[in-house]
Design a protein around this motif. Structure first.
Motif, PDB file in Angstrom:
ATOM      1  N   MET A   1       0.840  -1.197   0.000  1.00  0.00           N
ATOM      2  CA  MET A   1       0.000   0.000   0.000  1.00  0.00           C
ATOM      3  C   MET A   1       0.879   1.252   0.000  1.00  0.00           C
ATOM      4  N   THR A   2       0.618   2.135  -0.942  1.00  0.00           N
ATOM      5  CA  THR A   2       1.428   3.343  -1.018  1.00  0.00           C
ATOM      6  C   THR A   2       0.954   4.362   0.006  1.00  0.00           C
ATOM      7  N   GLY A   3       1.879   5.253   0.352  1.00  0.00           N
ATOM      8  CA  GLY A   3       1.554   6.294   1.318  1.00  0.00           C
ATOM      9  C   GLY A   3       0.856   7.465   0.649  1.00  0.00           C
ATOM     10  N   PRO A   4       0.695   8.545   1.366  1.00  0.00           N
ATOM     11  CA  PRO A   4      -0.012   9.716   0.835  1.00  0.00           C
ATOM     12  C   PRO A   4       0.744  10.376  -0.311  1.00  0.00           C
ATOM     13  N   ARG A   5      -0.008  10.949  -1.230  1.00  0.00           N
ATOM     14  CA  ARG A   5       0.617  11.711  -2.320  1.00  0.00           C
ATOM     15  C   ARG A   5       0.741  13.161  -1.875  1.00  0.00           C
ATOM     16  N   ILE A   6       1.954  13.664  -1.918  1.00  0.00           N
ATOM     17  CA  ILE A   6       2.255  15.026  -1.474  1.00  0.00           C
ATOM     18  C   ILE A   6       2.900  15.772  -2.640  1.00  0.00           C
ATOM     19  N   VAL A   7       2.345  16.921  -2.978  1.00  0.00           N
ATOM     20  CA  VAL A   7       2.873  17.733  -4.070  1.00  0.00           C
ATOM     21  C   VAL A   7       3.750  18.841  -3.490  1.00  0.00           C
ATOM     22  N   LEU A   8       5.011  18.860  -3.921  1.00  0.00           N
ATOM     23  CA  LEU A   8       5.959  19.880  -3.460  1.00  0.00           C
ATOM     24  C   LEU A   8       6.092  20.918  -4.566  1.00  0.00           C
ATOM     25  N   ALA A   9       5.552  22.109  -4.314  1.00  0.00           N
ATOM     26  CA  ALA A   9       5.474  23.132  -5.359  1.00  0.00           C
ATOM     27  C   ALA A   9       5.974  24.478  -4.864  1.00  0.00           C
ATOM     28  N   PRO A  10       7.248  24.556  -4.452  1.00  0.00           N
ATOM     29  CA  PRO A  10       7.777  25.842  -3.973  1.00  0.00           C
ATOM     30  C   PRO A  10       8.277  26.711  -5.118  1.00  0.00           C
ATOM     31  N   ASP A  11       8.337  28.005  -4.873  1.00  0.00           N
ATOM     32  CA  ASP A  11       9.060  28.942  -5.732  1.00  0.00           C
ATOM     33  C   ASP A  11      10.490  29.006  -5.198  1.00  0.00           C
ATOM     34  N   LYS A  12      11.353  29.740  -5.892  1.00  0.00           N
ATOM     35  CA  LYS A  12      12.740  29.876  -5.443  1.00  0.00           C
ATOM     36  C   LYS A  12      12.827  30.627  -4.122  1.00  0.00           C
ATOM     37  N   PHE A  13      13.906  30.397  -3.380  1.00  0.00           N
ATOM     38  CA  PHE A  13      14.265  31.220  -2.225  1.00  0.00           C
ATOM     39  C   PHE A  13      15.348  32.163  -2.737  1.00  0.00           C
ATOM     40  N   LYS A  14      14.943  33.367  -3.103  1.00  0.00           N
ATOM     41  CA  LYS A  14      15.838  34.282  -3.820  1.00  0.00           C
ATOM     42  C   LYS A  14      17.142  34.488  -3.075  1.00  0.00           C
ATOM     43  N   GLY A  15      18.249  34.369  -3.803  1.00  0.00           N
ATOM     44  CA  GLY A  15      19.564  34.555  -3.222  1.00  0.00           C
ATOM     45  C   GLY A  15      20.077  33.364  -2.458  1.00  0.00           C
ATOM     46  N   SER A  16      19.298  32.288  -2.450  1.00  0.00           N
ATOM     47  CA  SER A  16      19.682  31.123  -1.655  1.00  0.00           C
ATOM     48  C   SER A  16      19.568  29.828  -2.454  1.00  0.00           C
ATOM     49  N   LEU A  17      18.363  29.440  -2.835  1.00  0.00           N
ATOM     50  CA  LEU A  17      18.135  28.172  -3.524  1.00  0.00           C
ATOM     51  C   LEU A  17      17.153  28.355  -4.674  1.00  0.00           C
ATOM     52  N   GLY A  29      13.499  15.616   3.652  1.00  0.00           N
ATOM     53  CA  GLY A  29      12.943  15.619   5.001  1.00  0.00           C
ATOM     54  C   GLY A  29      11.657  14.823   5.099  1.00  0.00           C
ATOM     55  N   LEU A  30      10.786  14.968   4.117  1.00  0.00           N
ATOM     56  CA  LEU A  30       9.522  14.231   4.136  1.00  0.00           C
ATOM     57  C   LEU A  30       9.759  12.729   4.090  1.00  0.00           C
ATOM     58  N   ARG A  31      10.754  12.304   3.328  1.00  0.00           N
ATOM     59  CA  ARG A  31      11.045  10.862   3.236  1.00  0.00           C
ATOM     60  C   ARG A  31      11.440  10.280   4.595  1.00  0.00           C
ATOM     61  N   ARG A  32      12.062  11.102   5.410  1.00  0.00           N
ATOM     62  CA  ARG A  32      12.467  10.610   6.739  1.00  0.00           C
ATOM     63  C   ARG A  32      11.252  10.333   7.599  1.00  0.00           C
ATOM     64  N   ALA A  33      10.201  11.140   7.441  1.00  0.00           N
ATOM     65  CA  ALA A  33       8.998  10.952   8.257  1.00  0.00           C
ATOM     66  C   ALA A  33       7.999  10.006   7.602  1.00  0.00           C
ATOM     67  N   LEU A  34       7.969  10.032   6.266  1.00  0.00           N
ATOM     68  CA  LEU A  34       6.980   9.232   5.522  1.00  0.00           C
ATOM     69  C   LEU A  34       7.686   8.508   4.375  1.00  0.00           C
ATOM     70  N   PRO A  35       8.425   7.440   4.687  1.00  0.00           N
ATOM     71  CA  PRO A  35       9.225   6.777   3.650  1.00  0.00           C
ATOM     72  C   PRO A  35       8.403   6.201   2.504  1.00  0.00           C
ATOM     73  N   ASP A  36       7.125   5.936   2.730  1.00  0.00           N
ATOM     74  CA  ASP A  36       6.306   5.345   1.663  1.00  0.00           C
ATOM     75  C   ASP A  36       5.477   6.387   0.912  1.00  0.00           C
ATOM     76  N   ALA A  37       5.678   7.662   1.212  1.00  0.00           N
ATOM     77  CA  ALA A  37       4.892   8.711   0.552  1.00  0.00           C
ATOM     78  C   ALA A  37       5.247   8.816  -0.924  1.00  0.00           C
ATOM     79  N   GLU A  38       4.250   9.176  -1.721  1.00  0.00           N
ATOM     80  CA  GLU A  38       4.485   9.492  -3.132  1.00  0.00           C
ATOM     81  C   GLU A  38       4.711  10.992  -3.217  1.00  0.00           C
TER      82      GLU A  38
END
Length: 380
Positions: A1-17, A29-38
């Motif tokens: 059984m797969t875990g929850p589907r989580i959509v990661l949709a950030p904009d840039k962190f200007k001057g950083s990433l 980080g999410l994988r550490r808490a929810l290893p089976d998440a999509e």
């Protein structure tokens, strides 16, 4: 059984990433808490830098053309095409990042041109585009879009009939706008400017006063450019029969929004929503357990529909909850909730030193990602 589907949709962190780096850090980080998440990583952009990369990840094809840069030097400008739609970034032809060392100066502020933007649009027409979406963030220019119009066949003339040279300051010598040579294909083309500001063209809230200093303009240069833009607006009004200098958004990106809307009928529209529609974002988030949005600074500008707030509104429409990971938050928790954010996770809660927040953003975002995952796991 797969875990929850989580959509990661950030904009840039200007001057950083970059947006992609933010999404990757949250995913770790999410994988550490929810290893089976999509985990679905879909970094976003709001019409500025990253816009072309965003649509290229959703079925568009890259195309490159050589155009004049902000100071006339040849640059390779990349944009994206799918069917009869082209998506381009103004910064690819007239961006601050294309200025030679030492970067923006008073001279570049006075003389930078959008000529290459017009040539880029013409290349998109050559590629078969009949709808051109132009993101206008990160410009080095304050020429009211005059250069872009010249790149598409218009002529800006002095009182004695000479061509006005490129740049913003010299528009003070403009007397007449000759539109007889405009590319005829423009009449059958939808031109859309992805624009997230509401500044008029001129005055204390105008293109030169508000954005000129970050482009190298001194107070004297700002005054010179503002006066030149006012003259340009007079010339455009005489040629088109309408004066649009005071319209919200006319001052976007050194006034290119004014030139393209006044002369070519370009439509100004909020960047985030337009790009989310182009990439089918509603389908991506529909049915997900959570959407994680983000940007470097969550502030009053964000609340006007930029970045994560625009995205949260769309997710809300399809019934998907949203949380935000941000560098800092300058809005109240009540404002955040009213804007559709179920929770806000500022990096400054973990590291109060702003400089360390920027240099250690990836590691801090990983921690935030784990906490978001733990919160989701506790609720389910």
């Amino acid at each position: 059984m797969t875990g929850p589907r989580i959509v990661l949709a950030p904009d840039k962190f200007k001057g950083s990433l970059s947006a992609a780096e933010v999404a990757a850090a949250l995913a770790r980080g999410l994988r550490r808490a929810l290893p089976d998440a999509e985990l679905v990583q879909t970094p976003i952009a709001d019409g500025g830098e990253g816009t072309v990369d965003l649509v290229l990840a959703h079925g568009f094809t890259p195309r490159t053309c050589e155009v004049p840069g902000p100071l006339g030097q040849p640059v390779a400008a990349r944009y994206a095409v799918r069917g009869d739609t082209a998506v381009a970034e103004m910064s690819a032809a007239a961006g601050l990042g294309l200025l030679p060392p030492p970067g923006p100066t008073e001279r570049t502020a006075l003389h930078a041109t959008t000529l290459g933007v017009g040539r880029l649009v013409a290349d998109a027409l050559d590629a078969g585009a009949r709808r051109v979406v132009l993101g206008v963030g990160g410009s080095a220019t304050t020429d009211g879009g005059a250069g872009a119009l010249v790149g598409l066949g218009a002529r800006v003339l002095t009182a004695d009939g000479a061509e006005v040279p490129p740049g913003g300051a010299v528009l003070a010598t403009a007397d007449r706008l000759d539109l007889s040579g405009l590319d005829p294909r423009l009449a059958g083309t939808e031109l859309v400017v992805a624009c997230d500001v509401d500044n008029p063209l001129t005055g204390p809230e105008g293109a030169a006063a508000v954005y000129g200093p970050q482009k190298g303009a001194t107070p004297d240069a700002v005054a010179t450019l503002d006066a030149a833009l006012a003259r340009w607006a007079d010339v455009v009004a005489a040629a088109t029969g309408a004066d649009r200098r005071g319209e919200p958004g006319a001052g976007a990106a050194g006034g290119i929004a004014f030139g393209l809307s006044s002369v070519l009928g370009a439509r100004l529209t909020p960047g985030v929503r337009l790009l989310l529609d182009l990439t089918g974002f509603a389908d991506t988030v529909r049915g997900a357990a959570l959407v994680v949005v983000g940007e470097g600074s969550l502030d009053a500008q964000s609340l006007r529909g930029k970045g994560p707030i625009g995205l949260a509104a769309l997710a809300h429409e399809v019934g998907t909850p949203v949380v935000a990971a941000v560098g800092r938050s300058l809005i109240s928790p009540e404002e955040a909730r009213a804007a559709g954010l179920g929770a806000t996770h500022p990096l400054t809660d973990l590291e109060p030193d702003p400089e360390r927040c920027m240099t250690e953003a990836a590691a801090l975002l990983e921690t935030v990602g784990r906490r978001i995952g733990e919160d989701l796991r506790a609720r389910h």
